[in-house]
Design an enzyme around this catalytic site. Structure first.
Site, PDB file in Angstrom:
ATOM      1  N   HIS A  95       5.152  -9.161  -5.813  1.00 52.69           N
ATOM      2  CA  HIS A  95       5.456  -7.568  -6.467  1.00 52.69           C
ATOM      3  C   HIS A  95       5.493  -6.791  -5.193  1.00 52.69           C
ATOM      4  CE1 HIS A  95       1.215  -5.550  -6.587  1.00 52.69           C
ATOM      5  NE2 HIS A  95       0.982  -6.838  -6.571  1.00 52.69           N
ATOM      6  N   ASP A 153      -1.457  -4.554  -0.962  1.00 55.01           N
ATOM      7  CA  ASP A 153      -1.230  -5.273  -2.118  1.00 55.01           C
ATOM      8  C   ASP A 153       0.026  -4.740  -2.991  1.00 55.01           C
ATOM      9  OD1 ASP A 153      -1.734  -6.211  -4.553  1.00 55.01           O
ATOM     10  OD2 ASP A 153      -3.415  -5.250  -5.097  1.00 55.01           O
ATOM     11  N   ASP A 192      -0.256 -13.221  -3.787  1.00 53.15           N
ATOM     12  CA  ASP A 192      -0.572 -11.830  -3.902  1.00 53.15           C
ATOM     13  C   ASP A 192      -1.983 -11.751  -2.942  1.00 53.15           C
ATOM     14  OD1 ASP A 192      -1.562  -9.286  -5.050  1.00 53.15           O
ATOM     15  OD2 ASP A 192      -0.811 -10.007  -7.059  1.00 53.15           O
ATOM     16  N   HIS A 212      -6.656  -1.698  -3.242  1.00 51.45           N
ATOM     17  CA  HIS A 212      -6.305  -0.546  -4.119  1.00 51.45           C
ATOM     18  C   HIS A 212      -6.988   0.792  -3.528  1.00 51.45           C
ATOM     19  CE1 HIS A 212      -4.946  -2.451  -8.139  1.00 51.45           C
ATOM     20  NE2 HIS A 212      -4.526  -2.890  -7.134  1.00 51.45           N
ATOM     21  N   GLU A 241       4.229  -5.385 -11.767  1.00 53.74           N
ATOM     22  CA  GLU A 241       2.926  -6.415 -11.697  1.00 53.74           C
ATOM     23  C   GLU A 241       1.810  -5.502 -11.948  1.00 53.74           C
ATOM     24  OE1 GLU A 241      -0.355  -8.508 -10.251  1.00 53.74           O
ATOM     25  OE2 GLU A 241       0.292  -6.700  -9.669  1.00 53.74           O
ATOM     26  N   GLU A 242       1.605  -4.245 -11.415  1.00 54.82           N
ATOM     27  CA  GLU A 242       0.272  -3.472 -11.697  1.00 54.82           C
ATOM     28  C   GLU A 242       0.040  -3.196 -13.079  1.00 54.82           C
ATOM     29  OE1 GLU A 242      -1.804  -3.680  -9.486  1.00 54.82           O
ATOM     30  OE2 GLU A 242      -1.034  -3.657  -7.274  1.00 54.82           O
TER      31      GLU A 242
END
Length: 337
Positions: free
Chosen positions: A62, A171, A226, A306, A203-204
């Site tokens: 992603h 990410d 990932d 994140h 994706e998130e």
């Protein structure tokens, strides 16, 4: 272009959830020489096709990033916002952000909160909620053109340090770099399987893009990539290669054995991660596409997930690409089923 520079370019690109066009431009330029076709599907995934024969393999990474969406702007240029994806309010305090408005222009802002002097003593030590944070966009002379629905990301430039790259959105754009490098490795071979490099959207917020692509492409094998947490206690560390997900019901056992054996036979460094059920990645939706897709999950070790300063090791990116390219070439036919 060096892998470190590619990682930096991918990190710096503006790509909130569902608005990944700028990231797609970076990927198209980098992967174009090594594939036969690139296109964007109806849901917003970018797909790069390396045509071959035999198996049809889908590689899913992603490229959306956790981000913010403006929910209200007052007459002073102070904007309230909501999260898109898993954003911790603690990492936002005092950050500079860039806002892209519907008129296509980019504007700046800073995330503020009530000054410590003005807070109540009993709440001074508490972490503020999203309701207590705001973006001060008044520095822009035309801040009134910022509106509800405009998108924002933390404004920070990625950088290289001692074989590592730090920045936002690694990410999962570090894994997008693995896909690009895998395509480059495959271009060295005269015969390859057909490989679809799928750079997925959203994706998130639930891995929305992956399932539709997996069904449309009718692949024989899905490989999701990932990031995972650098965690010495669980024996997953930067610099020691990708973590192959093992255990649990969602990883195809035979393909895992073949991938693991290929790594051992070729002395490619790997580590092991485990999943007792859902993985929280594109792998969850790829495996249930259509009548079912045999699926593997490779995870790239990362620090500070994140946050605006996610860290990955460049050698892990290169090693994972060598592993995947060689593994794909080794798949000959029905014996893998």
């Amino acid at each position: 272009m060096s892998l470190a520079k590619l990682l930096i370019n991918l990190s710096n690109a503006f790509g909130p959830v569902g608005y990944e066009d700028e990231v797609h431009s970076v990927i198209r330029e980098a992967i174009g020489p090594f594939v036969d076709e690139t296109y964007t599907d109806e849901i917003g995934n970018l797909i790069a096709v390396k045509k071959g024969s035999g198996k049809r393999i889908g590689v899913f990474t992603h490229v959306d990033e956790v981000s913010l969406v403006i929910s209200r702007v007052d007459e002073r240029g102070f904007a309230r916002f909501e999260e898109l994806g898993g954003v911790d309010p603690k990492v936002l305090i005092s950050q500079k952000v860039k806002i892209r408005s519907r008129d296509g222009k980019e504007r700046s802002g800073v995330i503020g909160m009530l000054a410590p002097h003005l807070q109540k003593r009993e709440t001074r030590g508490e972490v503020p909620s999203f309701d207590e944070l705001f973006i001060d966009a008044s520095i822009n002379p035309d801040y009134e053109k910022i509106g509800v629905g405009d998108l924002a990301v933390v404004d920070i430039l990625a950088f290289e340090m001692n074989g590592k790259v730090a920045g936002k959105a690694l990410d999962d754009r570090a894994c997008a770099a693995i896909s690009i490098e895998t395509a480059r490795e495959l271009s060295k071979y005269s015969t390859t399987p057909t490989v679809y490099f799928v750079f997925t959207t959203r994706e998130e917020v639930g891995a929305i893009g992956a399932k539709g692509a997996a069904e449309a492409l009718e692949i024989d094998l899905g490989v999701a990539m990932d990031v995972t947490h650098h965690d010495k206690e669980n024996d997953v560390e930067l610099g020691k290669g990708p973590a192959l997900t093992v255990g649990g019901p969602n990883i195809h056992k035979k393909y895992f054995e073949l991938l693991d054996k290929h790594a051992k036979d070729n002395e490619i460094k790997v580590q092991y991660d485990f999943s007792s059920g859902r993985t929280g990645t594109d792998a969850d939706n790829v495996q249930i596409a259509g009548t079912g897709v045999p699926t593997l999950l490779l995870s790239l070790p990362e620090m500070f997930m994140h946050t605006p300063v996610e860290v990955v090791q460049v050698s892990d990116v290169a090693g994972t690409a060598r592993l995947l390219a060689g593994f794909f070439i080794s798949l000959k036919g029905a014996e893998e089923q």
